[in-house]
Scaffold this active site. Structure first.
Site, PDB file in Angstrom:
ATOM      1  N   PRO A 248       0.844  -1.195   0.000  1.00 18.94           N
ATOM      2  CA  PRO A 248       0.000   0.000   0.000  1.00 18.94           C
ATOM      3  C   PRO A 248       0.874   1.237   0.000  1.00 18.94           C
ATOM      4  O   PRO A 248       2.063   1.186   0.337  1.00 18.94           O
ATOM      5  CB  PRO A 248      -0.773  -0.130   1.317  1.00 18.94           C
ATOM      6  CG  PRO A 248       0.155  -0.891   2.217  1.00 18.94           C
ATOM      7  CD  PRO A 248       0.934  -1.827   1.318  1.00 18.94           C
ATOM      8  N   ASP A 249       0.303   2.362  -0.363  1.00 20.29           N
ATOM      9  CA  ASP A 249       1.031   3.618  -0.250  1.00 20.29           C
ATOM     10  C   ASP A 249       1.289   3.911   1.228  1.00 20.29           C
ATOM     11  O   ASP A 249       0.430   3.685   2.079  1.00 20.29           O
ATOM     12  CB  ASP A 249       0.221   4.744  -0.889  1.00 20.29           C
ATOM     13  CG  ASP A 249       1.016   6.022  -1.022  1.00 20.29           C
ATOM     14  OD1 ASP A 249       1.098   6.774  -0.037  1.00 20.29           O
ATOM     15  OD2 ASP A 249       1.576   6.271  -2.115  1.00 20.29           O
TER      16      ASP A 249
ATOM     17  N   SER B 237      -0.482   6.020 -11.624  1.00 16.21           N
ATOM     18  CA  SER B 237      -0.357   6.898 -12.783  1.00 16.21           C
ATOM     19  C   SER B 237      -0.062   6.119 -14.058  1.00 16.21           C
ATOM     20  O   SER B 237       0.518   5.028 -14.018  1.00 16.21           O
ATOM     21  CB  SER B 237       0.762   7.916 -12.546  1.00 16.21           C
ATOM     22  OG  SER B 237       2.033   7.291 -12.618  1.00 16.21           O
TER      23      SER B 237
ATOM     24  N   GLU C 105      -5.164  -0.132 -13.339  1.00 12.06           N
ATOM     25  CA  GLU C 105      -6.068   1.004 -13.477  1.00 12.06           C
ATOM     26  C   GLU C 105      -5.218   2.259 -13.364  1.00 12.06           C
ATOM     27  O   GLU C 105      -4.533   2.470 -12.345  1.00 12.06           O
ATOM     28  CB  GLU C 105      -7.154   1.016 -12.411  1.00 12.06           C
ATOM     29  CG  GLU C 105      -8.149   2.141 -12.639  1.00 12.06           C
ATOM     30  CD  GLU C 105      -9.079   2.353 -11.483  1.00 12.06           C
ATOM     31  OE1 GLU C 105      -8.892   3.350 -10.762  1.00 12.06           O
ATOM     32  OE2 GLU C 105      -9.985   1.515 -11.299  1.00 12.06           O
TER      33      GLU C 105
ATOM     34  N   GLU D 206      -4.792  15.200 -16.213  1.00 17.06           N
ATOM     35  CA  GLU D 206      -5.566  14.891 -15.024  1.00 17.06           C
ATOM     36  C   GLU D 206      -5.125  15.786 -13.869  1.00 17.06           C
ATOM     37  O   GLU D 206      -3.946  15.868 -13.548  1.00 17.06           O
ATOM     38  CB  GLU D 206      -5.380  13.427 -14.651  1.00 17.06           C
ATOM     39  CG  GLU D 206      -6.192  12.975 -13.465  1.00 17.06           C
ATOM     40  CD  GLU D 206      -6.018  11.494 -13.169  1.00 17.06           C
ATOM     41  OE1 GLU D 206      -7.000  10.854 -12.756  1.00 17.06           O
ATOM     42  OE2 GLU D 206      -4.895  10.976 -13.359  1.00 17.06           O
TER      43      GLU D 206
END
Length: 534
Positions: A201-202, A252, A273, A405
């Site tokens: 996870p981040d 990203s 994704e 984005e």
């Protein structure tokens, strides 16, 4: 817009709070969750800051390359026994987990708010999505994974079966913006398919993943099957790719492309994704008030830090002025603030980097002639990384936010003259993740939706209809990703397909006593008959 004061709780005793909030999980509880992570031999731990307050919420040990490779070895050992258990037995773990998530939601709501800076209702979206994922795969996995009979080449004489086997050990790299929901959407189907998981996870939102990990083991998941490693991508990214049998990444587009190149060299699978620049198309017959309210949720949930949130709105010129007026009014009515509770409508950005990107995009547009209808400024009076929900018009292609984005609470409104123009402009992007169409005629809305090149399209909703329908696949077209999560596709991607056929009686090659030409004629007649019965 209405603002609420960030509740920093500075008067509380530091040892009993996390991130400066009275009532938050204790520092001891945060440390308990951190101990669930594997490894931590890196000599430079990372301090995580709560977005609402700027105060340290956790100190995370960082894994080394060797820690990660060891985690894969141990996970591989645990996976063999897990894969041998029936799928129906594995899915029961998720059924129990579903109940635990809903029962224990208060703590995870606090953690998600503290780590990601979300308003509490946005944090609850994560709880509900996680419960939906656990419930769906807890009910349907055995059926989806079960052996399937297919028509054999020769009816009755050929028995053909398709089997599904787990990949082995899956590496999952999760983002910071939806730390609970996206962990569940990627990790739970990988596990119920019979795999082990090593997840990174981040760092910013690792406690939420560790909380779900704790509940999963309480629900019956074997210890050691799901490993969580905390670390910097630059130090442990290679090990995650090189040791995994499958890679799942959310992040990203540039990083995704780099990882895809690494995976290609190993000929293992992956799903990703990636970025988005999601459009909303408001047709001329759309109910304006409903469309404007829907746009607020579509654009500003989780402060716009949602992969499927809307950043471009195309409104027919006949209702553009009315829609814009209603949308701006509803945006200005949002309550902006940071507190552990349901008092605010929109929370903070999650990091200083996100604040910098959002500010730069808006200032670049403003300097090049765009008009800011509302918002357009940071709010340090509320917390270090707050930014007002922002609506722009007059955005042109030379502005950075036109095509790039932003991933924040910023949206641009454009007028259009006819539906063909709106569809073309909605599709004029390198991305294709999510879209939204609003119409008073459902059939007309669906017809437009089918022509938008995006992995998910919602009619008379922003994103929640497809996001919450776990039985539907979710993913991106073009540079928004590869593969799908959710639905049968989100489970089957973690498996290898095997075909087994048993032949009885008639052989599929001619006996020596039968001339090949005669055999071919007989088989030709048979093939014509088979077309009618298969």
């Amino acid at each position: 817009m209405t603002s609420t004061t960030a509740s920093t709780g500075h008067g509380a005793s530091k040892p009993t709070t996390v991130g400066g909030f009275v009532g938050a999980p204790s520092a001891a509880r945060a440390a308990q969750l951190v101990r669930r992570a594997t490894g931590g031999q890196d000599s430079a731990p990372v301090e995580i800051v709560a977005p609402f307050t700027g105060l340290v919420s956790a100190t995370l040990p960082q894994a080394t390359d060797a820690d990660v490779r060891k985690a894969f070895d141990e996970a591989r050992d645990a996976q063999r026994a897990w894969a041998s258990r029936p799928a129906r037995e594995r899915q029961q773990v998720l059924t129990r987990l579903h109940g635990l998530i809903l029962e224990r939601q208060d703590e995870i709501l606090d953690l998600v708010q503290l780590e990601a800076g979300k308003a509490r209702l946005d944090a609850f979206d994560e709880v509900s999505a996680t419960a939906l994922v656990a419930g769906y795969y807890g009910k349907h996995s055995a059926r989806i994974l079960g052996a399937k009979r297919v028509a054999g080449v020769l009816p009755v004489l050929t028995k053909a079966t398709r089997l599904r086997h787990p990949k082995g050990v899956v590496a999952i790299i999760s983002p910071w913006n939806y730390p609970l929901a996206l962990t569940a959407m990627d990790v739970l189907p990988a596990l119920v398919a019979g795999n082990a998981v090593v997840q990174k996870p981040d760092n910013q939102t690792a406690l939420s993943a560790l909380w779900l990990h704790e509940l999963a083991e309480e629900a019956g998941l074997p210890a050691g099957l799901w490993r969580i490693v905390l670390g910097r991508g630059s130090k442990i990214g290679d090990a995650l790719v090189e040791e995994s049998d499958y890679l799942c990444f959310t992040g990203s587009t540039p990083t995704g492309k780099s990882l895809a190149q690494q995976v290609a060299g190993r000929l293992t699978g992956y799903s990703m994704e990636l970025g988005g620049k999601n459009p909303m198309v408001v047709l001329p017959d759309a109910p304006v008030a409903k469309a404007a309210a829907g746009a607020v949720a579509a654009c500003f949930s989780s402060a716009g830090q949602l992969c499927v949130s809307v950043e471009r709105i195309y409104v027919h010129e006949s209702i553009q002025e009315e829609f814009t007026r209603a949308f701006v009014a509803k945006t200005e009515a949002l309550r902006l603030g940071g507190e552990l509770g349901y008092g605010a409508d929109m929370g903070s950005l999650t990091s200083e980097d996100q604040l910098a990107t959002v500010s730069a995009h808006v200032e670049d547009a403003r300097a090049k002639g765009a008009k800011v209808l509302t918002g357009g400024r940071a709010r340090p009076d509320l917390g270090p990384w707050f930014y007002e929900p922002t609506v722009l018009t007059g955005v042109t292609p030379e502005m950075d936010l036109f095509a790039d984005e932003t991933f924040g609470p910023v949206v641009s409104i454009y007028g259009y003259t006819d539906v063909e123009d709106a569809i073309a402009r909605a599709n004029d992007t390198s991305y294709g993740l999510n879209a939204s169409v609003w119409s008073g005629d459902t059939d007309a809305g669906v017809a437009v939706a089918a022509r938008i090149k995006a992995g998910t399209v919602n009619v008379n909703e922003g994103y929640a209809a497809t996001f919450g329908t776990v039985g539907l696949p979710m993913g991106g077209m073009k540079e928004s990703g590869y593969g799908r999560r959710n639905g049968p596709e989100g489970l089957l991607k973690y498996t290898e397909t095997q075909a087994i056929a048993v032949q009885r009686g008639l052989r599929l090659r001619p006996p020596r006593v039968v001339p090949p030409r005669l055999w071919a004629r007989v088989m030709t007649t048979g093939l014509r008959l088979l077309r009618r019965v298969q």
